[in-house]
Design a protein around this motif. Structure first.
Motif: not given
Length: 181
Positions: A169-181, A4-8, A50-53
């Motif tokens: 920092x990262x858990x806070x960033x993740x909550x704010x931008x909902x990067x895992x969605x 998906x575009x957001x993944x790229x 997968x995406x991290x690797x």
């Protein structure tokens, strides 16, 4: 697999951040202190395994293709012969490991523990590679204890700081931008 575009976008952004982390460098011997590992931690904490690797693999591939995105603004296939390249290889494994063992984790202690274990993995791969390159390829005679002295000891405190910062920092960033969605 369909991207998906957001993944790229996430992958591209993190590849760029890892490259920027390489440019922020303090030379301390054959392996400089950089912010790369901080961005590897971020990659593992923010993306699926997968995406991290894939993100770190793309970073390595771009560097090996000649883009000057490794520490010291270096790149190219000859990077394989640098004492620090084993650490770059280990970054792929570390990012996947972090992602696999921290996905959805809320416990600060468990996140820090996973990051510390990933750092141990980094040393388990990077130090023997450094020893091999320095002794067998570059022709120097350097003991294993000296490899630890130049390839690990100066990095312990900076790595612990990066681990703590990433875990905060990262858990806070993740909550704010909902990067895992």
């Amino acid at each position: 697999m369909k991207f998906k575009t957001k993944d790229i976008t996430k992958i591209a952004l993190l590849v760029a951040l890892i490259a920027v982390g390489a440019f922020i460098s303090i030379p301390v011997g054959p392996v400089p202190i950089t912010l790369q590992s901080f961005f590897i931690f971020m990659t593992g904490l923010l993306l699926t395994p997968f995406y991290a690797g894939l993100t770190v693999f793309i970073y390595l591939l771009l560097g090996l293709l000649g883009f000057p995105i490794f520490a010291g603004f270096s790149g190219g296939i000859q990077s394989f012969l640098k004492p620090s390249f084993g650490f770059l290889i280990a970054f792929v494994i570390c990012a996947v490991f972090i992602s696999k063992f921290t996905k959805g984790e809320k416990s600060f202690i468990k996140i820090v523990s996973a990051l510390i274990i990933s750092e141990i993995i980094l040393y388990l791969i990077g130090l023997p590679y450094m020893y091999f390159i320095l002794n067998k390829i570059m022709g120097t005679t350097i003991s294993i204890s000296k490899v630890f002295t130049i390839g690990m000891i100066p990095f312990i405190v900076p790595d612990l700081v990066k681990i703590l910062l990433a875990a905060i920092i990262v858990p806070r960033i993740s909550k704010i931008i909902k990067i895992n969605s």
